[in-house]
Design a protein around this motif. Structure first.
Motif, PDB file in Angstrom:
ATOM      1  N   ASN A 151       0.860  -1.183   0.000  1.00 29.27           N
ATOM      2  CA  ASN A 151       0.000   0.000   0.000  1.00 29.27           C
ATOM      3  C   ASN A 151       0.899   1.237   0.000  1.00 29.27           C
ATOM      4  OD1 ASN A 151      -2.280   1.614   0.147  1.00 29.27           O
ATOM      5  ND2 ASN A 151      -2.465   1.451   2.366  1.00 29.27           N
ATOM      6  N   VAL A 177      -1.556  -0.994  -4.176  1.00 27.50           N
ATOM      7  CA  VAL A 177      -2.495   0.134  -4.182  1.00 27.50           C
ATOM      8  C   VAL A 177      -1.687   1.416  -4.073  1.00 27.50           C
ATOM      9  CG1 VAL A 177      -4.350   1.327  -2.968  1.00 27.50           C
ATOM     10  CG2 VAL A 177      -4.416  -1.159  -3.195  1.00 27.50           C
ATOM     11  N   HIS A 179      -2.229   5.149  -3.464  1.00 30.61           N
ATOM     12  CA  HIS A 179      -3.280   6.028  -2.956  1.00 30.61           C
ATOM     13  C   HIS A 179      -2.752   7.460  -2.926  1.00 30.61           C
ATOM     14  CE1 HIS A 179      -6.402   6.846   0.481  1.00 30.61           C
ATOM     15  NE2 HIS A 179      -6.609   7.570  -0.595  1.00 30.61           N
ATOM     16  N   ASN A 205      -3.495  -1.048  -8.496  1.00 30.08           N
ATOM     17  CA  ASN A 205      -4.663  -0.212  -8.257  1.00 30.08           C
ATOM     18  C   ASN A 205      -4.226   1.220  -7.968  1.00 30.08           C
ATOM     19  OD1 ASN A 205      -6.820  -2.604  -7.578  1.00 30.08           O
ATOM     20  ND2 ASN A 205      -4.834  -3.046  -6.666  1.00 30.08           N
ATOM     21  N   ILE A 370     -10.178  -4.792  -4.406  1.00 26.50           N
ATOM     22  CA  ILE A 370      -9.000  -4.683  -3.532  1.00 26.50           C
ATOM     23  C   ILE A 370      -9.143  -5.705  -2.405  1.00 26.50           C
ATOM     24  CG2 ILE A 370      -7.750  -3.164  -1.954  1.00 26.50           C
ATOM     25  CD1 ILE A 370      -8.639  -0.826  -3.734  1.00 26.50           C
TER      26      ILE A 370
END
Length: 392
Positions: A151, A177, A179, A205, A370
Protein backbone atom coordinates in the motif's frame (compact mmCIF):
# COMPACT_ATOMS: atom_id res chain seq x y z
CA UNK A 1 22.71 17.61 -31.18
CA UNK A 2 19.41 19.38 -30.56
CA UNK A 3 17.90 17.76 -33.64
CA UNK A 4 18.97 14.30 -32.47
CA UNK A 5 17.45 14.85 -29.02
CA UNK A 6 14.12 15.87 -30.53
CA UNK A 7 14.07 12.71 -32.61
CA UNK A 8 14.82 10.56 -29.55
CA UNK A 9 11.61 11.60 -27.88
CA UNK A 10 9.29 10.59 -30.72
CA UNK A 11 7.47 7.32 -31.28
CA UNK A 12 9.15 4.64 -33.38
CA UNK A 13 7.72 1.37 -34.77
CA UNK A 14 4.98 1.00 -32.17
CA UNK A 15 3.88 2.30 -28.77
CA UNK A 16 6.18 -0.18 -27.03
CA UNK A 17 9.31 1.05 -28.79
CA UNK A 18 9.31 4.69 -27.75
CA UNK A 19 12.59 6.23 -26.68
CA UNK A 20 13.60 5.79 -23.03
CA UNK A 21 16.56 7.11 -21.06
CA UNK A 22 17.82 7.60 -17.51
CA UNK A 23 19.45 10.91 -18.53
CA UNK A 24 17.33 14.06 -18.54
CA UNK A 25 19.64 15.63 -21.15
CA UNK A 26 18.41 13.08 -23.70
CA UNK A 27 14.91 14.61 -23.73
CA UNK A 28 13.87 18.00 -25.12
CA UNK A 29 11.86 20.36 -22.94
CA UNK A 30 8.22 19.50 -23.69
CA UNK A 31 5.83 21.95 -25.24
CA UNK A 32 2.07 22.13 -25.42
CA UNK A 33 2.01 20.78 -28.97
CA UNK A 34 3.91 17.61 -28.12
CA UNK A 35 1.52 14.67 -28.42
CA UNK A 36 2.32 13.10 -25.05
CA UNK A 37 2.08 16.47 -23.25
CA UNK A 38 -0.84 18.03 -25.09
CA UNK A 39 -3.31 17.68 -22.20
CA UNK A 40 -0.88 18.59 -19.41
CA UNK A 41 -0.94 22.16 -17.96
CA UNK A 42 2.81 22.71 -18.19
CA UNK A 43 2.70 26.10 -16.45
CA UNK A 44 1.39 24.41 -13.31
CA UNK A 45 4.29 21.91 -13.00
CA UNK A 46 6.53 24.31 -11.00
CA UNK A 47 9.39 23.72 -13.44
CA UNK A 48 9.53 19.91 -13.24
CA UNK A 49 9.43 19.73 -17.04
CA UNK A 50 12.11 22.35 -17.81
CA UNK A 51 14.52 22.27 -14.87
CA UNK A 52 13.34 25.49 -13.22
CA UNK A 53 11.89 23.72 -10.14
CA UNK A 54 12.60 24.97 -6.56
CA UNK A 55 15.61 23.74 -4.61
CA UNK A 56 15.72 19.99 -4.01
CA UNK A 57 15.69 18.26 -0.64
CA UNK A 58 15.74 14.66 0.55
CA UNK A 59 12.39 12.90 0.11
CA UNK A 60 10.39 11.76 3.12
CA UNK A 61 9.71 8.05 2.53
CA UNK A 62 8.73 5.70 5.35
CA UNK A 63 8.17 1.93 5.08
CA UNK A 64 6.18 -0.04 7.63
CA UNK A 65 6.42 -3.85 7.64
CA UNK A 66 3.93 -6.04 9.58
CA UNK A 67 5.50 -7.94 12.45
CA UNK A 68 4.46 -11.20 10.84
CA UNK A 69 6.72 -10.44 7.85
CA UNK A 70 9.83 -9.53 9.81
CA UNK A 71 12.82 -11.19 8.19
CA UNK A 72 10.85 -11.99 5.03
CA UNK A 73 10.62 -8.40 3.77
CA UNK A 74 13.72 -6.23 3.76
CA UNK A 75 13.97 -2.49 3.12
CA UNK A 76 17.09 -0.64 2.04
CA UNK A 77 17.83 2.98 1.26
CA UNK A 78 20.27 2.71 -1.63
CA UNK A 79 22.34 5.10 -3.72
CA UNK A 80 21.07 6.21 -7.09
CA UNK A 81 23.69 4.12 -8.89
CA UNK A 82 22.81 0.84 -7.13
CA UNK A 83 22.87 -1.89 -9.84
CA UNK A 84 19.62 -3.38 -8.53
CA UNK A 85 17.72 -0.32 -9.70
CA UNK A 86 16.43 0.11 -13.23
CA UNK A 87 15.54 -3.53 -13.87
CA UNK A 88 12.27 -2.58 -15.58
CA UNK A 89 13.88 -0.08 -17.94
CA UNK A 90 14.35 3.65 -18.21
CA UNK A 91 11.76 6.46 -17.96
CA UNK A 92 9.73 7.38 -21.02
CA UNK A 93 9.58 11.15 -20.52
CA UNK A 94 11.71 14.08 -19.44
CA UNK A 95 10.31 14.40 -15.92
CA UNK A 96 10.90 10.71 -15.20
CA UNK A 97 14.47 11.09 -16.44
CA UNK A 98 14.83 14.28 -14.39
CA UNK A 99 13.83 12.36 -11.27
CA UNK A 100 16.38 9.66 -12.07
CA UNK A 101 19.17 12.12 -12.89
CA UNK A 102 18.61 14.30 -9.80
CA UNK A 103 17.79 11.76 -7.07
CA UNK A 104 20.38 11.00 -4.41
CA UNK A 105 18.76 7.88 -3.02
CA UNK A 106 16.06 5.30 -3.64
CA UNK A 107 14.05 2.77 -1.62
CA UNK A 108 14.45 -0.94 -2.37
CA UNK A 109 11.89 -3.40 -0.95
CA UNK A 110 12.64 -7.11 -1.35
CA UNK A 111 9.84 -9.62 -0.71
CA UNK A 112 10.94 -13.19 -0.04
CA UNK A 113 9.32 -16.00 -2.01
CA UNK A 114 8.01 -17.53 1.22
CA UNK A 115 5.66 -14.58 1.87
CA UNK A 116 1.98 -15.57 1.62
CA UNK A 117 0.18 -12.66 3.24
CA UNK A 118 -2.16 -9.76 2.47
CA UNK A 119 -1.10 -7.82 5.54
CA UNK A 120 -0.08 -4.54 3.87
CA UNK A 121 3.50 -3.42 3.51
CA UNK A 122 2.84 0.32 3.82
CA UNK A 123 5.00 2.92 2.09
CA UNK A 124 4.21 6.57 2.89
CA UNK A 125 5.60 9.48 0.88
CA UNK A 126 5.09 12.84 2.58
CA UNK A 127 5.50 16.09 0.68
CA UNK A 128 8.18 18.48 1.91
CA UNK A 129 6.29 21.71 1.16
CA UNK A 130 5.82 23.75 -1.99
CA UNK A 131 9.18 25.50 -1.51
CA UNK A 132 10.99 22.17 -2.02
CA UNK A 133 11.29 19.62 -4.83
CA UNK A 134 11.89 15.95 -4.13
CA UNK A 135 13.03 13.17 -6.47
CA UNK A 136 13.32 9.49 -5.72
CA UNK A 137 12.71 5.94 -6.93
CA UNK A 138 10.95 2.97 -5.40
CA UNK A 139 11.83 -0.59 -6.41
CA UNK A 140 9.71 -3.52 -5.23
CA UNK A 141 11.13 -6.95 -5.99
CA UNK A 142 8.65 -9.80 -5.52
CA UNK A 143 10.62 -13.03 -5.49
CA UNK A 144 9.33 -16.15 -7.23
CA UNK A 145 6.33 -17.74 -5.52
CA UNK A 146 5.42 -14.93 -3.12
CA UNK A 147 1.95 -13.47 -2.57
CA UNK A 148 2.14 -9.96 -1.11
CA UNK A 149 0.27 -6.67 -0.74
CA UNK A 150 1.87 -3.20 -0.88
CA UNK A 151 0.00 0.00 0.00
CA UNK A 152 1.72 3.19 -1.25
CA UNK A 153 0.36 6.45 0.17
CA UNK A 154 1.09 10.06 -0.82
CA UNK A 155 0.19 12.81 1.68
CA UNK A 156 1.01 16.46 2.37
CA UNK A 157 2.00 19.16 -0.10
CA UNK A 158 5.10 19.39 -2.23
CA UNK A 159 6.62 19.15 -5.69
CA UNK A 160 7.56 15.52 -6.31
CA UNK A 161 8.63 13.27 -9.18
CA UNK A 162 9.54 9.61 -8.91
CA UNK A 163 9.95 6.27 -10.65
CA UNK A 164 8.35 3.06 -9.41
CA UNK A 165 9.41 -0.37 -10.59
CA UNK A 166 7.79 -3.67 -9.79
CA UNK A 167 9.80 -6.79 -10.60
CA UNK A 168 7.79 -10.02 -10.32
CA UNK A 169 9.57 -13.36 -10.41
CA UNK A 170 8.02 -16.54 -11.79
CA UNK A 171 4.72 -17.43 -10.10
CA UNK A 172 4.88 -14.31 -7.92
CA UNK A 173 1.65 -12.53 -7.05
CA UNK A 174 1.79 -8.85 -6.10
CA UNK A 175 -1.09 -6.49 -5.29
CA UNK A 176 -0.26 -2.77 -5.18
CA UNK A 177 -2.50 0.13 -4.18
CA UNK A 178 -1.18 3.61 -5.03
CA UNK A 179 -3.28 6.03 -2.96
CA UNK A 180 -2.74 9.65 -4.00
CA UNK A 181 -4.16 11.70 -1.14
CA UNK A 182 -2.01 14.82 -1.53
CA UNK A 183 -2.83 18.27 -0.23
CA UNK A 184 -4.54 20.78 -2.51
CA UNK A 185 -1.33 22.38 -3.86
CA UNK A 186 0.82 19.30 -4.49
CA UNK A 187 2.29 18.41 -7.90
CA UNK A 188 3.31 14.81 -8.58
CA UNK A 189 4.58 13.22 -11.79
CA UNK A 190 5.48 9.54 -11.73
CA UNK A 191 6.63 6.71 -13.99
CA UNK A 192 5.48 3.25 -12.86
CA UNK A 193 6.93 0.24 -14.67
CA UNK A 194 6.29 -3.46 -14.06
CA UNK A 195 8.05 -6.54 -15.41
CA UNK A 196 6.32 -9.90 -15.05
CA UNK A 197 7.95 -13.33 -15.10
CA UNK A 198 6.33 -16.65 -16.07
CA UNK A 199 2.83 -17.08 -14.59
CA UNK A 200 3.27 -13.94 -12.47
CA UNK A 201 0.17 -12.00 -11.40
CA UNK A 202 0.08 -8.22 -10.85
CA UNK A 203 -2.89 -6.35 -9.43
CA UNK A 204 -2.10 -2.63 -9.69
CA UNK A 205 -4.66 -0.21 -8.26
CA UNK A 206 -4.58 3.60 -8.39
CA UNK A 207 -6.81 5.74 -6.15
CA UNK A 208 -6.41 9.40 -7.05
CA UNK A 209 -8.14 12.08 -4.99
CA UNK A 210 -5.62 14.73 -3.90
CA UNK A 211 -3.20 17.15 -5.48
CA UNK A 212 -3.30 20.10 -7.85
CA UNK A 213 -1.61 18.28 -10.77
CA UNK A 214 -0.94 14.54 -10.81
CA UNK A 215 0.38 12.74 -13.91
CA UNK A 216 1.03 8.99 -13.73
CA UNK A 217 2.45 6.66 -16.38
CA UNK A 218 1.88 2.98 -15.46
CA UNK A 219 3.45 0.45 -17.83
CA UNK A 220 3.45 -3.35 -17.82
CA UNK A 221 5.65 -5.69 -19.84
CA UNK A 222 5.35 -9.46 -19.96
CA UNK A 223 8.65 -11.34 -20.29
CA UNK A 224 7.39 -14.95 -20.25
CA UNK A 225 4.10 -16.79 -20.95
CA UNK A 226 1.30 -17.06 -18.43
CA UNK A 227 1.50 -13.54 -17.01
CA UNK A 228 -1.67 -11.85 -15.75
CA UNK A 229 -1.95 -8.10 -15.13
CA UNK A 230 -4.94 -6.16 -13.89
CA UNK A 231 -4.70 -2.37 -13.80
CA UNK A 232 -7.54 -0.72 -11.91
CA UNK A 233 -8.10 2.91 -11.05
CA UNK A 234 -10.52 5.35 -9.43
CA UNK A 235 -10.19 9.14 -9.45
CA UNK A 236 -12.32 12.07 -8.33
CA UNK A 237 -11.37 15.55 -9.53
CA UNK A 238 -12.64 18.84 -8.08
CA UNK A 239 -12.11 22.49 -9.04
CA UNK A 240 -8.43 23.26 -9.55
CA UNK A 241 -7.41 19.62 -9.96
CA UNK A 242 -5.86 18.07 -13.04
CA UNK A 243 -5.32 14.29 -13.14
CA UNK A 244 -3.67 12.54 -16.07
CA UNK A 245 -2.97 8.85 -16.48
CA UNK A 246 -1.17 7.28 -19.45
CA UNK A 247 -1.01 3.51 -19.51
CA UNK A 248 0.79 0.98 -21.66
CA UNK A 249 0.38 -2.79 -21.49
CA UNK A 250 3.01 -4.41 -23.71
CA UNK A 251 2.14 -7.99 -24.68
CA UNK A 252 5.50 -9.17 -26.00
CA UNK A 253 5.16 -12.94 -25.37
CA UNK A 254 2.40 -15.53 -25.93
CA UNK A 255 -0.51 -16.52 -23.70
CA UNK A 256 -0.73 -13.58 -21.30
CA UNK A 257 -3.81 -11.77 -20.00
CA UNK A 258 -4.46 -8.15 -19.11
CA UNK A 259 -7.46 -6.20 -17.97
CA UNK A 260 -7.60 -2.42 -17.51
CA UNK A 261 -10.53 -0.72 -15.78
CA UNK A 262 -10.39 2.93 -14.69
CA UNK A 263 -13.36 4.95 -13.46
CA UNK A 264 -13.41 8.66 -12.71
CA UNK A 265 -15.79 11.37 -11.57
CA UNK A 266 -15.43 15.12 -11.94
CA UNK A 267 -17.20 18.04 -10.31
CA UNK A 268 -16.63 21.71 -11.02
CA UNK A 269 -17.97 25.16 -10.24
CA UNK A 270 -18.36 27.60 -13.10
CA UNK A 271 -18.15 30.55 -10.68
CA UNK A 272 -14.89 29.39 -9.08
CA UNK A 273 -11.64 31.28 -9.67
CA UNK A 274 -9.78 27.97 -9.82
CA UNK A 275 -9.14 26.15 -13.11
CA UNK A 276 -11.85 23.72 -14.16
CA UNK A 277 -11.75 20.15 -12.90
CA UNK A 278 -10.09 18.15 -15.64
CA UNK A 279 -8.87 14.61 -16.26
CA UNK A 280 -7.09 12.91 -19.12
CA UNK A 281 -6.82 9.15 -19.54
CA UNK A 282 -4.81 7.57 -22.35
CA UNK A 283 -4.70 3.78 -22.44
CA UNK A 284 -2.44 1.89 -24.86
CA UNK A 285 -2.40 -1.88 -25.31
CA UNK A 286 0.18 -3.37 -27.66
CA UNK A 287 -0.01 -6.98 -28.89
CA UNK A 288 3.24 -7.79 -30.64
CA UNK A 289 3.60 -10.21 -33.55
CA UNK A 290 4.82 -13.07 -31.37
CA UNK A 291 2.19 -12.61 -28.62
CA UNK A 292 -0.21 -15.32 -29.76
CA UNK A 293 -3.00 -16.26 -27.38
CA UNK A 294 -3.23 -12.80 -25.79
CA UNK A 295 -6.46 -11.96 -23.97
CA UNK A 296 -6.90 -8.27 -23.16
CA UNK A 297 -9.53 -5.60 -22.60
CA UNK A 298 -9.35 -1.98 -21.43
CA UNK A 299 -12.14 0.28 -20.21
CA UNK A 300 -12.34 3.87 -19.04
CA UNK A 301 -15.59 5.34 -17.70
CA UNK A 302 -16.07 8.97 -16.64
CA UNK A 303 -18.95 10.68 -14.86
CA UNK A 304 -19.12 14.45 -15.30
CA UNK A 305 -21.21 15.45 -12.30
CA UNK A 306 -21.48 19.22 -12.82
CA UNK A 307 -20.67 21.97 -15.26
CA UNK A 308 -17.13 23.34 -15.13
CA UNK A 309 -15.54 19.91 -15.59
CA UNK A 310 -13.96 18.13 -18.55
CA UNK A 311 -12.73 14.58 -19.12
CA UNK A 312 -10.68 13.29 -22.06
CA UNK A 313 -10.54 9.52 -22.70
CA UNK A 314 -8.32 8.00 -25.40
CA UNK A 315 -8.14 4.19 -25.58
CA UNK A 316 -5.75 2.67 -28.14
CA UNK A 317 -5.29 -0.94 -29.22
CA UNK A 318 -2.40 -1.95 -31.48
CA UNK A 319 -2.45 -5.55 -32.76
CA UNK A 320 0.35 -7.14 -34.78
CA UNK A 321 -1.01 -10.71 -34.84
CA UNK A 322 -4.43 -12.20 -35.50
CA UNK A 323 -3.85 -15.28 -33.36
CA UNK A 324 -5.27 -13.95 -30.10
CA UNK A 325 -7.92 -15.08 -27.61
CA UNK A 326 -9.57 -11.68 -27.48
CA UNK A 327 -8.96 -7.93 -27.46
CA UNK A 328 -11.08 -4.83 -27.10
CA UNK A 329 -11.45 -1.41 -25.57
CA UNK A 330 -14.13 1.06 -24.54
CA UNK A 331 -14.32 4.57 -23.14
CA UNK A 332 -17.21 6.81 -22.13
CA UNK A 333 -17.69 10.34 -20.82
CA UNK A 334 -21.20 11.17 -19.69
CA UNK A 335 -23.74 12.04 -17.03
CA UNK A 336 -25.88 9.79 -14.85
CA UNK A 337 -27.61 6.67 -16.04
CA UNK A 338 -31.21 7.87 -16.37
CA UNK A 339 -32.65 4.37 -15.89
CA UNK A 340 -30.79 3.87 -12.62
CA UNK A 341 -31.87 7.30 -11.43
CA UNK A 342 -35.51 6.64 -12.36
CA UNK A 343 -35.44 3.30 -10.53
CA UNK A 344 -34.20 4.86 -7.29
CA UNK A 345 -36.63 7.78 -7.53
CA UNK A 346 -39.50 5.33 -8.05
CA UNK A 347 -38.52 3.70 -4.75
CA UNK A 348 -38.98 6.97 -2.89
CA UNK A 349 -35.32 7.92 -2.58
CA UNK A 350 -34.77 11.72 -2.82
CA UNK A 351 -33.01 12.82 -5.99
CA UNK A 352 -29.80 14.12 -4.35
CA UNK A 353 -29.38 10.90 -2.37
CA UNK A 354 -30.17 8.80 -5.43
CA UNK A 355 -27.47 10.52 -7.45
CA UNK A 356 -24.89 9.98 -4.72
CA UNK A 357 -25.83 6.30 -4.47
CA UNK A 358 -25.28 5.96 -8.21
CA UNK A 359 -21.81 7.51 -7.95
CA UNK A 360 -20.82 5.23 -5.08
CA UNK A 361 -22.08 2.22 -6.99
CA UNK A 362 -20.16 3.41 -10.05
CA UNK A 363 -16.88 3.18 -8.13
CA UNK A 364 -17.67 0.00 -6.19
CA UNK A 365 -16.87 -2.27 -9.16
CA UNK A 366 -13.23 -1.19 -8.91
CA UNK A 367 -12.83 -0.73 -5.14
CA UNK A 368 -14.47 -4.08 -4.44
CA UNK A 369 -11.55 -5.90 -6.10
CA UNK A 370 -9.00 -4.68 -3.53
CA UNK A 371 -8.32 -7.68 -1.25
CA UNK A 372 -7.81 -5.79 2.04
CA UNK A 373 -10.99 -4.65 3.79
CA UNK A 374 -9.62 -1.61 5.63
CA UNK A 375 -8.09 -0.23 2.42
CA UNK A 376 -11.44 -0.65 0.67
CA UNK A 377 -13.13 1.14 3.56
CA UNK A 378 -10.67 4.06 3.36
CA UNK A 379 -11.45 4.59 -0.31
CA UNK A 380 -15.22 4.26 0.19
CA UNK A 381 -15.03 6.84 2.98
CA UNK A 382 -13.05 9.19 0.79
CA UNK A 383 -15.63 8.99 -2.00
CA UNK A 384 -18.37 9.65 0.55
CA UNK A 385 -16.44 12.70 1.75
CA UNK A 386 -16.12 14.00 -1.81
CA UNK A 387 -19.84 13.53 -2.41
CA UNK A 388 -20.77 15.24 0.85
CA UNK A 389 -19.53 18.52 -0.66
CA UNK A 390 -21.19 17.98 -4.04
CA UNK A 391 -24.51 19.51 -5.09
CA UNK A 392 -25.81 16.99 -7.64
Amino acid sequence: MAEQVATNATYHNNKGDIFTSFDVADFPVPGGRDEVWRFTPLRRLHGLHDGSFPATTDPNVEVSIPDSLTGQVTVETVAADDPRLGQTGAPVDRVGAQAWSAMQQATLVNIDGAVQSHEPITITVTGCGMEHTTFTALAIVAQSGCDAFVNIRYVGDGIHADNHEYVLGDNARLTVVVHENWGDEAVHLGNQRAKLGRDAVLRHNVALFGGSVVRLIPQVKFTAPGGDAELLGVYFADDGQYFEQRLLVDHAVPNCRSNVLYKGALQGDETSAKPEARTAWVGDVLIRANAQGTDTYETNRNLVLTKGARADAVPNLEIETGEIAGAGHAATVGRFDDEQLFYLLSRGIPQDQARKLIVRGFFSEVIGRIPVAHVRDQLEDQIAEELANTAL
